[in-house]
Design an enzyme around this catalytic site. Structure first.
Site, PDB file in Angstrom:
ATOM      1  N   TYR A  72      27.626  14.678 -40.611  1.00 20.16           N
ATOM      2  CA  TYR A  72      27.619  14.294 -38.878  1.00 20.16           C
ATOM      3  C   TYR A  72      28.006  12.712 -38.091  1.00 20.16           C
ATOM      4  O   TYR A  72      29.029  13.105 -37.452  1.00 20.16           O
ATOM      5  CB  TYR A  72      26.115  14.175 -38.686  1.00 20.16           C
ATOM      6  CG  TYR A  72      25.537  13.354 -38.120  1.00 20.16           C
ATOM      7  CD1 TYR A  72      25.051  14.895 -37.397  1.00 20.16           C
ATOM      8  CD2 TYR A  72      25.912  12.295 -36.860  1.00 20.16           C
ATOM      9  CE1 TYR A  72      23.576  15.214 -35.541  1.00 20.16           C
ATOM     10  CE2 TYR A  72      25.503  12.862 -34.757  1.00 20.16           C
ATOM     11  CZ  TYR A  72      24.418  13.736 -34.318  1.00 20.16           C
ATOM     12  OH  TYR A  72      23.662  13.871 -33.860  1.00 20.16           O
ATOM     13  N   THR A  93      11.541  19.954 -24.925  1.00 18.96           N
ATOM     14  CA  THR A  93      11.877  19.649 -26.598  1.00 18.96           C
ATOM     15  C   THR A  93      11.960  18.524 -27.613  1.00 18.96           C
ATOM     16  O   THR A  93      12.585  16.973 -26.509  1.00 18.96           O
ATOM     17  CB  THR A  93      11.877  21.148 -26.991  1.00 18.96           C
ATOM     18  OG1 THR A  93      13.346  20.694 -27.399  1.00 18.96           O
ATOM     19  CG2 THR A  93      11.879  22.656 -27.310  1.00 18.96           C
ATOM     20  N   GLY A  94      11.636  17.964 -28.798  1.00 18.86           N
ATOM     21  CA  GLY A  94      12.319  17.059 -29.016  1.00 18.86           C
ATOM     22  C   GLY A  94      12.451  15.668 -28.881  1.00 18.86           C
ATOM     23  O   GLY A  94      10.930  15.400 -28.411  1.00 18.86           O
ATOM     24  N   TYR A  95      13.294  15.254 -28.358  1.00 20.36           N
ATOM     25  CA  TYR A  95      13.489  13.701 -28.529  1.00 20.36           C
ATOM     26  C   TYR A  95      12.769  13.367 -27.216  1.00 20.36           C
ATOM     27  O   TYR A  95      12.418  12.541 -26.070  1.00 20.36           O
ATOM     28  CB  TYR A  95      14.606  12.639 -28.809  1.00 20.36           C
ATOM     29  CG  TYR A  95      14.357  12.505 -30.127  1.00 20.36           C
ATOM     30  CD1 TYR A  95      13.663  11.867 -30.387  1.00 20.36           C
ATOM     31  CD2 TYR A  95      15.090  12.165 -30.991  1.00 20.36           C
ATOM     32  CE1 TYR A  95      13.074  11.963 -31.400  1.00 20.36           C
ATOM     33  CE2 TYR A  95      15.077  12.215 -32.413  1.00 20.36           C
ATOM     34  CZ  TYR A  95      14.231  11.390 -32.847  1.00 20.36           C
ATOM     35  OH  TYR A  95      13.874  10.802 -34.020  1.00 20.36           O
TER      36      TYR A  95
HETATM   37  P1  NAD Z   1      15.827  19.987 -29.045  1.00 22.14           P
HETATM   38  O1  NAD Z   1      17.424  20.817 -29.289  1.00 22.14           O
HETATM   39  O2  NAD Z   1      14.855  19.701 -28.625  1.00 22.14           O
HETATM   40  O3  NAD Z   1      15.551  19.419 -27.817  1.00 22.14           O
HETATM   41  C1  NAD Z   1      17.084  19.902 -26.239  1.00 22.14           C
HETATM   42  C2  NAD Z   1      16.604  20.112 -24.805  1.00 22.14           C
HETATM   43  O4  NAD Z   1      17.916  20.028 -24.164  1.00 22.14           O
HETATM   44  C3  NAD Z   1      15.918  21.054 -24.828  1.00 22.14           C
HETATM   45  O5  NAD Z   1      14.870  20.263 -24.049  1.00 22.14           O
HETATM   46  C4  NAD Z   1      16.642  21.627 -23.979  1.00 22.14           C
HETATM   47  O6  NAD Z   1      16.002  22.636 -22.762  1.00 22.14           O
HETATM   48  C5  NAD Z   1      17.088  21.199 -22.740  1.00 22.14           C
HETATM   49  N1  NAD Z   1      18.875  21.622 -22.488  1.00 22.14           N
HETATM   50  C6  NAD Z   1      19.721  22.348 -23.620  1.00 22.14           C
HETATM   51  N2  NAD Z   1      20.436  23.429 -23.229  1.00 22.14           N
HETATM   52  C7  NAD Z   1      19.993  22.638 -21.760  1.00 22.14           C
HETATM   53  C8  NAD Z   1      21.146  22.890 -20.584  1.00 22.14           C
HETATM   54  N3  NAD Z   1      22.373  23.878 -20.711  1.00 22.14           N
HETATM   55  N4  NAD Z   1      21.002  22.787 -19.372  1.00 22.14           N
HETATM   56  C9  NAD Z   1      19.028  22.217 -19.222  1.00 22.14           C
HETATM   57  N5  NAD Z   1      18.701  22.056 -20.407  1.00 22.14           N
HETATM   58  C10 NAD Z   1      19.130  22.059 -21.831  1.00 22.14           C
HETATM   59  O7  NAD Z   1      17.203  18.877 -29.198  1.00 22.14           O
HETATM   60  P2  NAD Z   1      17.044  17.482 -29.550  1.00 22.14           P
HETATM   61  O8  NAD Z   1      17.053  16.877 -31.241  1.00 22.14           O
HETATM   62  O9  NAD Z   1      15.367  16.204 -29.287  1.00 22.14           O
HETATM   63  O10 NAD Z   1      18.046  16.679 -29.307  1.00 22.14           O
HETATM   64  C11 NAD Z   1      17.991  15.358 -27.956  1.00 22.14           C
HETATM   65  C12 NAD Z   1      19.048  14.440 -28.790  1.00 22.14           C
HETATM   66  O11 NAD Z   1      18.148  13.754 -29.790  1.00 22.14           O
HETATM   67  C13 NAD Z   1      20.948  15.274 -28.571  1.00 22.14           C
HETATM   68  O12 NAD Z   1      21.437  13.774 -28.220  1.00 22.14           O
HETATM   69  C14 NAD Z   1      20.909  14.589 -29.924  1.00 22.14           C
HETATM   70  O13 NAD Z   1      22.090  14.698 -30.649  1.00 22.14           O
HETATM   71  C15 NAD Z   1      19.683  13.577 -29.909  1.00 22.14           C
HETATM   72  N6  NAD Z   1      18.990  13.439 -31.755  1.00 22.14           N
HETATM   73  C16 NAD Z   1      18.652  14.380 -32.518  1.00 22.14           C
HETATM   74  C17 NAD Z   1      17.834  13.841 -33.545  1.00 22.14           C
HETATM   75  C18 NAD Z   1      17.527  14.527 -34.617  1.00 22.14           C
HETATM   76  O14 NAD Z   1      17.004  14.267 -35.588  1.00 22.14           O
HETATM   77  N7  NAD Z   1      17.159  16.253 -34.087  1.00 22.14           N
HETATM   78  C19 NAD Z   1      18.238  12.292 -34.362  1.00 22.14           C
HETATM   79  C20 NAD Z   1      18.584  11.427 -33.685  1.00 22.14           C
HETATM   80  C21 NAD Z   1      19.369  12.478 -32.256  1.00 22.14           C
END
Ligand code: NAD
Length: 394
Positions: free
Chosen positions: A237, A53-55
């Site tokens: 944050y 998902t996400g990034y």
């Molecule tokens: P997200 O919730 O969309 O994705 C999280 C991912 O982690 C998923 O693929 C999930 O399955 C996986 N995951 C969670 N626990 C797990 C485990 N125990 N084992 C295996 N996989 C696991 O999150 P996101 O927002 O895309 O965040 C990803 C990174 O980007 C994070 O480090 C976040 O801090 C960073 N980030 C997010 C933002 C934002 O605005 N969302 C901005 C900058 C940086």
């Protein structure tokens, strides 16, 4: 079954398989439409930790469809049961694998706890069997808890300020009421636990395990993602528990780059709507305002646009955009002083009554629903659909 969104607070407890597949398809189309670097300079064999998902998902799509890379992803997602749909990440990954297969691209996925030794070994075995070595490792986990693989102890992360309590405007995305929220400061133990979950310890464990197993190409690149933000988000944050955890990523990046033959970097991305960010107090209101202002300025971006630029302008650029701490930066448009000034001007005057005039809450809400495969154009939500999807996960 006919699937309609079941939103509870900041989460949606179900997901739509066809909607998730369409969401993945649209991201693939976006990347196909970009002029991306040539295969010779880009990644070839990529491991994405947290790639459902996400990034992380956007990273996988960019590597595969921008550069023709083989991708292996690890995530923790739920399949459908008789009563419940699968999770969005489950459907996204099944769809990604199926598109990749049709397009002749290698794609395998491991579904399990990335923090565990068992999953690390499973991934290493798969790399040895299928890829030999990897040349890019993306670390994109976001999790509220982590079980230490050595001690078996489980740690919980918290989203709290440090030092003093923080009172700020907050949007209840369910009721669309703008009110005040006070978040009490974290204890020392809560800070340490958040660093344990969201800091760099597990990233370092992964890179050392991959190195010890001999599956890293010399000079392998690895990135872990962070957010920095500015005045409005700093108290919850940057200067908060999660910010402390992210500082630990900087420490680990430097240690990894000096101890192993790899290039480890923290990459700073912009604020977007994901399952992880919608749980952070203050963030949804900030995002709703930011969306309106960045759309007006023509600079609005989501995960896939950010990742396209991160690969092109940083990871695979000969002159990457780096800050003084050697981090890659693609958050520069959000942090432009004039952009932040616009959001800061709206912040004190936004209220329940003028929410839809002063922010683009509609866009926030639709982006949120899209995460779970809802509100996506071209999907028939009245259709009776099978919640089980074919997958090849290990
Ligand atoms: P997200 O919730 O969309 O994705 C999280 C991912 O982690 C998923 O693929 C999930 O399955 C996986 N995951 C969670 N626990 C797990 C485990 N125990 N084992 C295996 N996989 C696991 O999150 P996101 O927002 O895309 O965040 C990803 C990174 O980007 C994070 O480090 C976040 O801090 C960073 N980030 C997010 C933002 C934002 O605005 N969302 C901005 C900058 C940086």
């Amino acid at each position: 079954m006919v699937i309609k969104p079941k939103v509870r607070g900041f989460i949606c407890t179900n997901a739509h398989p066809a909607g998730c597949a369409e969401n993945v398809r649209q991201q693939i189309e976006y990347i196909k439409g970009q002029t991306v670097g040539s295969e010779s300079t880009g990644p070839k064999n990529v491991l994405v930790i947290g790639g459902s998902t996400g990034y992380g998902l956007a990273s996988r799509i960019t590597a595969a469809y921008g550069y023709g890379a083989k991708t292996l992803s690890v995530f923790f997602e739920k399949p459908a049961t008789e009563k419940r749909t699968g999770s969005a990440g489950f459907y996204n990954s099944a769809a990604f694998e199926s598109f990749a297969r049709e397009d002749g691209l290698y794609a395998r996925s491991v579904n399990g706890d990335a923090f565990s030794n068992e999953i690390k070994s499973r991934v290493i075995d798969l790399i040895k069997a299928d890829l030999g070595k990897v040349d890019l490792v993306v670390y994109s986990l976001a999790s509220p808890r982590r079980t230490d693989p050595e001690t078996g102890e489980t740690y919980m992360s918290t989203l709290r300020p440090i030092g003093e309590s923080y009172t700020a405007k907050n949007l209840n995305t369910d009721t669309q009421v703008v009110g005040d929220i006070t978040v009490e400061p974290a204890s020392d133990e809560e800070i340490a636990n958040t660093v344990k979950v969201m800091g760099g310890e597990d990233w370092a464990l992964w890179m050392n395990a991959l190195n010890d197993a001999g599956v890293l190409e010399p000079g392998c690149k690895t990135v872990a993602y962070t957010y920095i933000g500015d005045k409005l988000t700093k108290p919850i944050y940057g200067h908060a528990t999660i910010g402390k955890a992210k500082e630990d990523l900087d420490v680990k990046a430097a240690e990894l780059s000096s101890s192993l033959d790899i290039d480890a970097r923290v990459s700073v991305l912009k604020a977007v709507v994901t399952q992880a960010s919608s749980a952070i107090p203050v963030m949804p209101l900030y995002l709703a305002i930011l969306f309106k202002e960045m759309k007006a300025a023509g600079t609005h971006e989501g995960c896939i646009e950010q990742l396209d630029r991160l690969f092109k302008e940083c990871i695979y650029s000969s002159s990457p955009r780096l800050d003084s701490d050697n981090r890659f930066r693609v958050d520069e448009l959000e942090l432009l002083p004039e952009m932040q000034a616009k959001v800061e001007k709206v912040w004190p005057i936004i209220s329940t009554e003028n929410l839809n005039d002063l922010s683009d809450f509609a866009a926030y809400q639709s982006e949120f629903l899209r995460l779970f495969g809802f509100a996506i154009e071209g999907v028939n939500y009245e259709e009776d659909i099978d919640t089980e999807v074919e997958n090849n996960f290990i």
